[in-house]
Enzyme design. Structure first.
Site, PDB file in Angstrom:
ATOM      1  N   GLY A   5      -4.980   8.251 -24.782  1.00  0.00           N
ATOM      2  CA  GLY A   5      -6.075   8.665 -24.335  1.00  0.00           C
ATOM      3  C   GLY A   5      -6.159  10.109 -23.888  1.00  0.00           C
ATOM      4  O   GLY A   5      -6.924  10.504 -23.732  1.00  0.00           O
ATOM      5  N   CYS A   6      -4.966  10.640 -23.879  1.00  0.00           N
ATOM      6  CA  CYS A   6      -5.073  12.267 -23.765  1.00  0.00           C
ATOM      7  C   CYS A   6      -5.413  12.857 -24.777  1.00  0.00           C
ATOM      8  O   CYS A   6      -4.865  12.878 -25.926  1.00  0.00           O
ATOM      9  CB  CYS A   6      -3.550  12.458 -23.207  1.00  0.00           C
ATOM     10  SG  CYS A   6      -3.070  12.286 -21.584  1.00  0.00           S
ATOM     11  N   ILE A   7      -5.927  13.996 -24.653  1.00  0.00           N
ATOM     12  CA  ILE A   7      -6.396  14.786 -25.594  1.00  0.00           C
ATOM     13  C   ILE A   7      -5.414  15.963 -25.974  1.00  0.00           C
ATOM     14  O   ILE A   7      -4.577  16.240 -25.378  1.00  0.00           O
ATOM     15  CB  ILE A   7      -7.705  15.656 -25.281  1.00  0.00           C
ATOM     16  CG1 ILE A   7      -8.887  14.618 -24.907  1.00  0.00           C
ATOM     17  CG2 ILE A   7      -8.123  16.472 -26.257  1.00  0.00           C
ATOM     18  CD1 ILE A   7     -10.063  15.237 -24.333  1.00  0.00           C
TER      19      ILE A   7
END
Length: 105
Positions: free
Chosen positions: A103-105
């Site tokens: 979920g981290c960009i």
């Protein structure tokens, strides 16, 4: 892939700067990684998050998201952003030598 040297040990990093082998990480490496990411000193609160991240990864196989960190690490989301201004989960995972959280960009 690229290589880096932390605490005198050569490690392989992926294209985003995360360890390819988390087992190569040691606590002695963390301050050097943090400085490279713009964090001049690791406080006890930083270490609380870093150790929590590693423990979660080692026990569950994935790094926690910012939301999970805020709920279960004992450090509020607001404080997480103060400790790791460039993105708490991603930055803490890099310092902890574990893969980027989902979920981290």
């Amino acid at each position: 892939m690229t290589t880096a040297t932390y605490a005198g040990t050569h490690v392989i990093l992926n294209d985003e700067g995360f360890f390819t082998n988390p087992a190569e990480w040691t606590e002695a490496m963390a301050p050097e990684i943090a400085r490279a990411l713009g964090i001049s000193e690791l406080t006890d609160r930083h270490w609380q998050v870093i150790r929590f991240m590693r423990n979660e990864y080692l026990t569950k196989g994935t790094a926690p998201s910012v939301r999970a960190l805020g709920k279960t690490s004992g450090v509020s989301i607001k404080e997480l952003y103060q400790l790791f201004p460039k993105g708490p989960a991603k930055t803490a995972a890099m310092i902890a030598g574990i893969p980027k959280p989902i979920g981290c960009i």
